[in-house]
Design a protein around this motif. Structure first.
Motif, PDB file in Angstrom:
ATOM      1  N   HIS A  96       0.757  -0.998   0.172  1.00  0.00           N
ATOM      2  CA  HIS A  96      -0.059   0.005   0.107  1.00  0.00           C
ATOM      3  C   HIS A  96       0.904   1.121  -0.107  1.00  0.00           C
ATOM      4  O   HIS A  96       0.666   2.184  -0.795  1.00  0.00           O
ATOM      5  N   GLU A  97       1.885   1.391   0.808  1.00  0.00           N
ATOM      6  CA  GLU A  97       2.860   2.491   1.077  1.00  0.00           C
ATOM      7  C   GLU A  97       3.658   2.735  -0.421  1.00  0.00           C
ATOM      8  O   GLU A  97       3.716   3.989  -0.705  1.00  0.00           O
ATOM      9  N   HIS A 100       1.361   4.331  -2.760  1.00  0.00           N
ATOM     10  CA  HIS A 100       1.363   5.927  -2.655  1.00  0.00           C
ATOM     11  C   HIS A 100       2.578   6.523  -3.353  1.00  0.00           C
ATOM     12  O   HIS A 100       2.375   7.359  -4.028  1.00  0.00           O
ATOM     13  N   TYR A 119      -4.085  16.474   1.249  1.00  0.00           N
ATOM     14  CA  TYR A 119      -4.232  15.305   1.967  1.00  0.00           C
ATOM     15  C   TYR A 119      -4.306  15.730   3.264  1.00  0.00           C
ATOM     16  O   TYR A 119      -5.295  15.262   4.128  1.00  0.00           O
ATOM     17  N   GLU A 130      -5.713   7.410  -0.723  1.00  0.00           N
ATOM     18  CA  GLU A 130      -5.693   6.037  -0.071  1.00  0.00           C
ATOM     19  C   GLU A 130      -6.127   5.044  -1.154  1.00  0.00           C
ATOM     20  O   GLU A 130      -5.705   3.859  -1.007  1.00  0.00           O
ATOM     21  N   TYR A 171     -10.741   3.877   2.974  1.00  0.00           N
ATOM     22  CA  TYR A 171     -10.151   2.893   2.093  1.00  0.00           C
ATOM     23  C   TYR A 171     -11.065   2.143   1.394  1.00  0.00           C
ATOM     24  O   TYR A 171     -12.386   2.388   1.619  1.00  0.00           O
TER      25      TYR A 171
HETATM   26 ZN   LIG Z   1      -2.365   5.255   2.516  1.00  0.00          ZN
END
Ligand SMILES: [Zn+2]
Length: 196
Positions: A96-97, A100, A119, A130, A171
Protein backbone atom coordinates in the motif's frame (compact mmCIF):
# COMPACT_ATOMS: atom_id res chain seq x y z
CA UNK A 1 17.49 -12.69 -0.74
CA UNK A 2 19.94 -9.81 -0.57
CA UNK A 3 18.59 -6.30 -0.45
CA UNK A 4 19.06 -4.44 -3.70
CA UNK A 5 21.36 -1.41 -3.71
CA UNK A 6 18.54 1.07 -3.98
CA UNK A 7 17.08 0.31 -0.53
CA UNK A 8 18.41 2.21 2.45
CA UNK A 9 17.36 0.89 5.84
CA UNK A 10 17.32 3.31 8.72
CA UNK A 11 16.99 1.86 12.19
CA UNK A 12 15.50 -1.38 10.84
CA UNK A 13 17.20 -4.30 12.51
CA UNK A 14 14.74 -7.09 11.83
CA UNK A 15 16.05 -9.32 9.00
CA UNK A 16 12.47 -10.44 8.25
CA UNK A 17 11.23 -6.89 7.79
CA UNK A 18 14.19 -6.06 5.56
CA UNK A 19 13.56 -9.10 3.44
CA UNK A 20 9.79 -8.59 3.24
CA UNK A 21 10.31 -4.99 2.19
CA UNK A 22 12.83 -6.00 -0.48
CA UNK A 23 10.47 -8.70 -1.76
CA UNK A 24 7.55 -6.28 -1.95
CA UNK A 25 9.62 -3.60 -3.64
CA UNK A 26 10.86 -6.13 -6.22
CA UNK A 27 7.30 -6.33 -7.56
CA UNK A 28 7.40 -2.60 -8.43
CA UNK A 29 9.65 -2.34 -11.49
CA UNK A 30 8.90 1.41 -11.71
CA UNK A 31 10.97 1.85 -8.55
CA UNK A 32 13.92 -0.27 -9.64
CA UNK A 33 16.40 2.59 -10.04
CA UNK A 34 14.97 4.81 -7.36
CA UNK A 35 16.45 5.25 -3.88
CA UNK A 36 13.86 4.05 -1.39
CA UNK A 37 14.28 4.34 2.35
CA UNK A 38 12.63 2.22 5.00
CA UNK A 39 12.82 3.87 8.38
CA UNK A 40 11.60 2.92 11.81
CA UNK A 41 10.84 5.76 14.16
CA UNK A 42 8.48 6.85 16.90
CA UNK A 43 5.35 8.33 15.40
CA UNK A 44 2.35 9.38 17.40
CA UNK A 45 -0.17 9.95 14.67
CA UNK A 46 0.48 7.38 12.03
CA UNK A 47 1.55 3.78 11.93
CA UNK A 48 3.01 3.76 8.46
CA UNK A 49 3.41 6.43 5.82
CA UNK A 50 5.18 7.16 2.56
CA UNK A 51 6.71 10.53 1.75
CA UNK A 52 9.26 12.07 -0.56
CA UNK A 53 12.62 12.71 1.10
CA UNK A 54 13.24 16.42 1.47
CA UNK A 55 16.77 16.75 0.19
CA UNK A 56 18.36 18.29 -2.90
CA UNK A 57 17.00 15.52 -5.10
CA UNK A 58 13.47 16.50 -4.12
CA UNK A 59 13.39 19.31 -6.64
CA UNK A 60 13.78 17.04 -9.62
CA UNK A 61 11.10 14.50 -10.23
CA UNK A 62 13.52 12.11 -11.89
CA UNK A 63 15.87 11.91 -8.93
CA UNK A 64 13.40 12.42 -6.11
CA UNK A 65 13.82 9.84 -3.33
CA UNK A 66 11.07 8.34 -1.24
CA UNK A 67 10.82 6.98 2.27
CA UNK A 68 8.45 4.59 3.96
CA UNK A 69 8.29 5.20 7.71
CA UNK A 70 6.77 2.83 10.19
CA UNK A 71 6.18 3.35 13.86
CA UNK A 72 8.34 1.41 16.30
CA UNK A 73 5.14 0.35 17.94
CA UNK A 74 1.78 0.41 16.28
CA UNK A 75 -0.48 2.33 18.57
CA UNK A 76 -3.49 0.92 16.76
CA UNK A 77 -2.62 -2.51 18.01
CA UNK A 78 -1.20 -1.34 21.31
CA UNK A 79 1.27 -4.02 22.20
CA UNK A 80 1.84 -5.50 18.81
CA UNK A 81 5.03 -4.59 17.06
CA UNK A 82 5.31 -4.64 13.30
CA UNK A 83 7.81 -7.49 13.62
CA UNK A 84 5.12 -9.64 15.27
CA UNK A 85 2.48 -9.19 12.59
CA UNK A 86 1.93 -11.98 10.06
CA UNK A 87 4.01 -11.60 6.91
CA UNK A 88 0.98 -11.20 4.66
CA UNK A 89 -0.28 -8.27 6.73
CA UNK A 90 3.08 -6.48 6.71
CA UNK A 91 3.58 -7.09 2.98
CA UNK A 92 0.08 -5.74 2.29
CA UNK A 93 0.96 -2.65 4.27
CA UNK A 94 4.26 -2.15 2.45
CA UNK A 95 2.51 -2.72 -0.90
CA UNK A 96 0.00 0.00 0.00
CA UNK A 97 2.76 2.47 0.92
CA UNK A 98 4.64 1.70 -2.29
CA UNK A 99 1.32 2.31 -4.06
CA UNK A 100 1.44 5.86 -2.66
CA UNK A 101 4.97 6.28 -4.00
CA UNK A 102 3.89 5.16 -7.50
CA UNK A 103 1.12 7.74 -7.23
CA UNK A 104 3.69 10.42 -6.24
CA UNK A 105 6.11 9.52 -9.04
CA UNK A 106 4.31 11.49 -11.68
CA UNK A 107 3.59 14.52 -9.62
CA UNK A 108 5.65 17.61 -10.34
CA UNK A 109 6.97 19.69 -7.45
CA UNK A 110 3.90 21.88 -7.14
CA UNK A 111 1.73 18.81 -7.41
CA UNK A 112 3.61 17.23 -4.51
CA UNK A 113 3.18 20.31 -2.36
CA UNK A 114 -0.50 20.72 -3.12
CA UNK A 115 -0.91 16.98 -2.62
CA UNK A 116 0.55 17.32 0.89
CA UNK A 117 -1.76 20.22 1.68
CA UNK A 118 -4.75 18.55 0.07
CA UNK A 119 -4.13 15.36 1.96
CA UNK A 120 -3.90 17.18 5.23
CA UNK A 121 -6.82 19.52 4.69
CA UNK A 122 -9.34 17.78 2.60
CA UNK A 123 -10.72 14.39 3.46
CA UNK A 124 -12.00 13.75 -0.06
CA UNK A 125 -8.47 14.14 -1.30
CA UNK A 126 -7.22 11.72 1.31
CA UNK A 127 -9.90 9.22 0.43
CA UNK A 128 -8.87 9.37 -3.19
CA UNK A 129 -5.18 8.98 -2.39
CA UNK A 130 -5.78 5.95 -0.16
CA UNK A 131 -7.87 4.28 -2.81
CA UNK A 132 -5.27 4.95 -5.46
CA UNK A 133 -2.59 3.38 -3.22
CA UNK A 134 -4.71 0.25 -2.70
CA UNK A 135 -5.53 0.04 -6.40
CA UNK A 136 -1.87 0.31 -7.39
CA UNK A 137 -0.98 -2.43 -4.87
CA UNK A 138 -3.66 -4.73 -6.31
CA UNK A 139 -2.44 -4.07 -9.85
CA UNK A 140 1.03 -5.16 -8.72
CA UNK A 141 -0.36 -8.49 -7.56
CA UNK A 142 -0.88 -7.73 -3.85
CA UNK A 143 -4.66 -8.04 -3.71
CA UNK A 144 -4.64 -10.88 -1.19
CA UNK A 145 -2.14 -9.09 1.04
CA UNK A 146 -4.08 -5.80 0.94
CA UNK A 147 -7.14 -7.80 1.97
CA UNK A 148 -5.21 -9.47 4.78
CA UNK A 149 -4.00 -6.12 6.12
CA UNK A 150 -7.50 -4.67 6.08
CA UNK A 151 -9.00 -7.71 7.72
CA UNK A 152 -6.33 -7.75 10.39
CA UNK A 153 -6.83 -4.10 11.24
CA UNK A 154 -10.62 -4.35 11.29
CA UNK A 155 -10.70 -7.50 13.36
CA UNK A 156 -7.98 -6.70 15.81
CA UNK A 157 -9.46 -6.37 19.24
CA UNK A 158 -7.31 -3.50 20.48
CA UNK A 159 -8.04 -1.25 17.56
CA UNK A 160 -9.87 1.87 18.75
CA UNK A 161 -13.30 2.47 17.09
CA UNK A 162 -12.24 5.84 15.60
CA UNK A 163 -9.48 4.08 13.72
CA UNK A 164 -11.91 1.51 12.33
CA UNK A 165 -14.22 4.31 11.24
CA UNK A 166 -11.32 5.99 9.51
CA UNK A 167 -10.48 2.77 7.69
CA UNK A 168 -14.04 2.43 6.48
CA UNK A 169 -14.27 6.03 5.44
CA UNK A 170 -11.07 6.39 3.48
CA UNK A 171 -10.05 3.01 2.23
CA UNK A 172 -11.53 0.56 -0.24
CA UNK A 173 -14.29 -1.58 1.20
CA UNK A 174 -13.93 -5.37 1.19
CA UNK A 175 -16.40 -5.57 -1.71
CA UNK A 176 -14.61 -2.96 -3.76
CA UNK A 177 -11.32 -4.68 -3.09
CA UNK A 178 -12.73 -8.02 -4.16
CA UNK A 179 -14.01 -6.44 -7.37
CA UNK A 180 -10.56 -5.00 -8.08
CA UNK A 181 -8.84 -8.31 -7.39
CA UNK A 182 -11.25 -10.15 -9.68
CA UNK A 183 -10.70 -7.59 -12.43
CA UNK A 184 -6.96 -7.87 -11.97
CA UNK A 185 -7.07 -11.67 -12.08
CA UNK A 186 -9.19 -11.61 -15.19
CA UNK A 187 -6.82 -9.21 -16.90
CA UNK A 188 -3.91 -11.33 -15.79
CA UNK A 189 -5.50 -14.49 -17.15
CA UNK A 190 -6.18 -12.85 -20.48
CA UNK A 191 -2.56 -11.77 -20.76
CA UNK A 192 -1.46 -15.33 -20.07
CA UNK A 193 -3.86 -16.72 -22.66
CA UNK A 194 -2.50 -14.28 -25.24
CA UNK A 195 1.04 -15.33 -24.40
CA UNK A 196 0.19 -19.01 -24.88
ZN1 LIG B 1 -2.14 5.16 2.75
Amino acid sequence: MNSPDNIIFQNVQSPELRQWFAETLAAYPELKDRKIYLRKLSMKRSTMRAQPVLNRSFFRRKTRQYRVDFSDHLDVTQHVRVQELPKEVVVGWFAHELGHIIDYLNRPLLGMISFGLGYALWSKYMRKAERVADTVAVSHGFGAEIGATKQYLLEHATLPPHYKQRLKKYYLSADELEGLILAWEREHEEVEVVEV
